[in-house]
Design an enzyme around this catalytic site. Structure first.
Site, mmCIF file in Angstrom:
data_model
loop_
_atom_site.group_PDB
_atom_site.id
_atom_site.type_symbol
_atom_site.label_atom_id
_atom_site.label_comp_id
_atom_site.label_asym_id
_atom_site.label_seq_id
_atom_site.Cartn_x
_atom_site.Cartn_y
_atom_site.Cartn_z
ATOM 1 N N LYS A 79 1.120 -1.074 0.061
ATOM 2 C CA LYS A 79 -0.116 0.123 -0.431
ATOM 3 C C LYS A 79 0.892 1.152 -0.130
ATOM 4 O O LYS A 79 2.222 1.025 0.461
ATOM 5 C CB LYS A 79 -0.852 0.769 0.981
ATOM 6 C CG LYS A 79 -2.292 1.036 1.240
ATOM 7 C CD LYS A 79 -3.124 0.048 0.228
ATOM 8 C CE LYS A 79 -3.915 0.934 0.288
ATOM 9 N NZ LYS A 79 -5.774 0.326 -0.618
ATOM 10 N N GLY A 176 -22.249 5.833 2.909
ATOM 11 C CA GLY A 176 -21.829 5.810 1.681
ATOM 12 C C GLY A 176 -21.948 6.031 0.649
ATOM 13 O O GLY A 176 -22.485 4.545 0.590
ATOM 14 N N GLY A 178 -20.995 6.302 -2.674
ATOM 15 C CA GLY A 178 -20.070 7.080 -3.881
ATOM 16 C C GLY A 178 -19.766 6.185 -4.891
ATOM 17 O O GLY A 178 -20.642 5.178 -5.069
ATOM 18 N N VAL A 180 -18.821 2.700 -5.296
ATOM 19 C CA VAL A 180 -19.244 1.644 -4.545
ATOM 20 C C VAL A 180 -20.501 1.725 -3.830
ATOM 21 O O VAL A 180 -21.293 0.682 -4.673
ATOM 22 C CB VAL A 180 -17.839 0.881 -3.195
ATOM 23 C CG1 VAL A 180 -18.524 -1.124 -3.368
ATOM 24 C CG2 VAL A 180 -16.874 0.613 -4.493
ATOM 25 N N GLY A 181 -20.321 2.365 -3.259
ATOM 26 C CA GLY A 181 -21.688 2.368 -1.888
ATOM 27 C C GLY A 181 -23.390 2.671 -2.921
ATOM 28 O O GLY A 181 -24.678 2.223 -3.056
HETATM 29 P P1 NAI Z 1 -16.077 7.000 -3.075
HETATM 30 O O1 NAI Z 1 -14.741 8.231 -2.568
HETATM 31 O O2 NAI Z 1 -16.480 7.109 -4.340
HETATM 32 O O3 NAI Z 1 -16.912 6.809 -1.960
HETATM 33 C C1 NAI Z 1 -17.064 7.230 -0.713
HETATM 34 C C2 NAI Z 1 -18.704 7.493 -0.142
HETATM 35 O O4 NAI Z 1 -18.375 8.262 1.305
HETATM 36 C C3 NAI Z 1 -18.572 9.511 -0.401
HETATM 37 O O5 NAI Z 1 -19.289 9.364 -1.532
HETATM 38 C C4 NAI Z 1 -17.996 10.342 -0.093
HETATM 39 O O6 NAI Z 1 -19.112 11.519 0.538
HETATM 40 C C5 NAI Z 1 -18.654 9.593 0.970
HETATM 41 N N1 NAI Z 1 -18.655 9.653 2.992
HETATM 42 C C6 NAI Z 1 -17.523 10.191 3.312
HETATM 43 N N2 NAI Z 1 -17.956 10.554 4.329
HETATM 44 C C7 NAI Z 1 -18.984 10.122 4.977
HETATM 45 C C8 NAI Z 1 -19.605 10.309 6.391
HETATM 46 N N3 NAI Z 1 -19.042 10.901 7.810
HETATM 47 N N4 NAI Z 1 -20.859 9.481 6.320
HETATM 48 C C9 NAI Z 1 -21.500 8.920 5.138
HETATM 49 N N5 NAI Z 1 -20.710 9.189 3.814
HETATM 50 C C10 NAI Z 1 -19.078 10.282 3.897
HETATM 51 O O7 NAI Z 1 -14.607 5.218 -2.094
HETATM 52 P P2 NAI Z 1 -15.830 4.202 -2.547
HETATM 53 O O8 NAI Z 1 -14.600 3.448 -3.982
HETATM 54 O O9 NAI Z 1 -17.513 4.287 -3.201
HETATM 55 O O10 NAI Z 1 -15.401 3.357 -1.883
HETATM 56 C C11 NAI Z 1 -15.618 3.584 -1.071
HETATM 57 C C12 NAI Z 1 -15.330 2.184 0.195
HETATM 58 O O11 NAI Z 1 -15.124 0.994 -0.054
HETATM 59 C C13 NAI Z 1 -13.511 3.347 0.435
HETATM 60 O O12 NAI Z 1 -13.199 2.980 2.511
HETATM 61 C C14 NAI Z 1 -12.857 2.558 -0.310
HETATM 62 O O13 NAI Z 1 -11.515 2.354 0.522
HETATM 63 C C15 NAI Z 1 -12.938 0.916 0.201
HETATM 64 N N6 NAI Z 1 -12.707 0.323 -1.382
HETATM 65 C C16 NAI Z 1 -13.070 0.524 -2.800
HETATM 66 C C17 NAI Z 1 -12.632 0.014 -3.955
HETATM 67 C C18 NAI Z 1 -12.947 0.123 -5.084
HETATM 68 O O14 NAI Z 1 -12.652 -0.623 -6.022
HETATM 69 N N7 NAI Z 1 -13.562 1.826 -5.407
HETATM 70 C C19 NAI Z 1 -11.955 -1.495 -3.448
HETATM 71 C C20 NAI Z 1 -11.979 -2.202 -1.838
HETATM 72 C C21 NAI Z 1 -12.420 -1.479 -0.663
#
Ligand code: NAI
Length: 349
Positions: A79, A176, A178, A180-181
């Site tokens: 990492k 979240g 974003g 993935v979510g």
């Molecule tokens: P992203 O940055 O697109 O989504 C994260 C979302 O969480 C954002 O929309 C953000 O505004 C929101 N957020 C931040 N603080 C918050 C809070 N206090 N309450 C509610 N929502 C909040 O990231 P992504 O790619 O969706 O990843 C999400 C998680 O999954 C991260 O922890 C990442 O490390 C993990 N992950 C992602 C992978 C990927 O392929 N993108 C692979 C493996 C893990």
């Protein structure tokens, strides 16, 4: 001192990177290459101190070793963290300097995107090294496959807990919405679940609302009444402070390092909450990233992603048989895989 750091776990290499011209300050941690070259994302984050950046690099690289091992990926764990605010300090020169540092490791570390890094950034880094995946011009966004494997883990947990993978009539809360979510929310809505979500970003909230997600405040999402909670924002959300008020019977989400400490797996278990280890559920990102590196097709990645469903059921069966938490069962499996690989390496010398 790195060697006495509480998160130090015989990491093979920890490199501190600085580039005066671009202002780059980064740490690359390679936890293990026993199973193959170390793979893991780049996190660009405004760490208040270098010590916090080091802690994250050590913890996250170790978790990557576990993720690769249990996901049957012939790679080790690594990492990297770049210290700074990606919105103000990210420049092409800085990303290029980082790419050169990765290149200098000669392929023992293969980087991909993580928080604060986009597929376009990976294009810039990839201009300096071939050891970069997740490029906009290559394998691209890893989040669709990540949301898919999280969904597979969710339906496996549902089958184990409720005797059916059907989610009609179940309520899922997602922290979240974003990359993935947001995608996970859509999949869950399509499968008939009631989905409640929260996000700090108004655009993410709007998109999710349009897809049929009920929105609550970010301070409410962890203790909303639901059947399943999916943390998909950031790590450390499952702690001694949050666990007592969780009202879900299952926790399964995408965020890395959801447990604040390893003891929190025991707290969840004591409350009768089934926790699916994050690195088992969110492996899809690795499958799409590795696919891009090795020229494998999307179909190959999808075949691997579909195996998450039986893998979760096997893990839960092992946990039950051995009377341990799913996290401990997963850790035992990882240790066995690594010990086997190490002894076969030694044997072939
Ligand atoms: P992203 O940055 O697109 O989504 C994260 C979302 O969480 C954002 O929309 C953000 O505004 C929101 N957020 C931040 N603080 C918050 C809070 N206090 N309450 C509610 N929502 C909040 O990231 P992504 O790619 O969706 O990843 C999400 C998680 O999954 C991260 O922890 C990442 O490390 C993990 N992950 C992602 C992978 C990927 O392929 N993108 C692979 C493996 C893990």
């Amino acid at each position: 001192m790195v060697f006495s750091h509480p998160e130090f776990d015989d990491h093979q290499l920890v490199e501190f990177v600085a580039d005066e011209a671009s202002g780059l300050r980064a740490i690359i941690a390679i936890h293990s290459t026993v199973l193959g070259p170390a793979g893991g994302g780049i996190r660009f984050h405004p760490y208040p101190t270098a010590a916090e950046a080091l802690t994250d690099a050590l913890r996250l690289s170790r978790a990557m070793t576990a993720k690769m091992a249990i996901g049957m990926v012939p790679m080790g764990g690594g990492k990297s963290v770049i210290i700074g605010d990606p919105r103000s300090t990210k420049t092409t020169e800085l990303l290029q300097a980082f790419g050169r540092a990765v290149d200098g490791l000669g392929g023992s570390y293969i980087c991909g995107e993580d928080m604060g890094i986009t597929p376009e950034d990976m294009d810039v880094i990839g201009g300096e090294t071939k050891w970069a995946v997740g490029r906009a011009s290559g394998s691209g966004d890893t989040s669709p496959l990540t949301s898919f494997t999280v969904f597979q883990a969710i339906i496996a947990a549902a089958e184990y807990t409720w005797g059916s993978r059907q989610l009609v009539g179940r309520t899922v809360a997602i922290q979240g919405l974003g990359a993935v979510g947001g995608r996970l929310a859509m999949r869950l809505v399509e499968s008939g679940a009631r989905v409640i979500g929260a996000d700090t970003d108004p655009n993410a909230v709007r998109r999710a609302e349009e897809a049929g997600v009920e929105i609550v405040g970010t301070s409410e999402i962890l203790d909303v009444a639901c059947d399943l909670l999916a943390p998909c924002a950031f790590g450390g959300v499952l702690s001694a402070e949050t666990i007592p008020s969780i009202r879900a019977s299952i926790v399964c989400g995408a965020a890395n390092n959801q447990l604040a400490t390893s003891a929190d797996a025991g707290l969840l278990h004591a409350r009768g909450i089934l926790y699916i280890p994050d690195y088992v559920a969110n492996i899809g990102g690795v499958y799409s990233g590795v696919g891009g590196l090795k020229g494998k097709t999307e179909a190959d990645a999808m075949t691997k992603a579909e195996r998450v469903f039986p893998r979760v059921l096997d893990l839960l069966a092992r946990a039950e048989e051995e009377g341990v938490t799913p996290s401990e069962a997963a850790d035992r499996t990882v240790r066995e895989i690594i010990a086997r690989a190490r002894s076969s390496r030694l044997g072939s010398r």
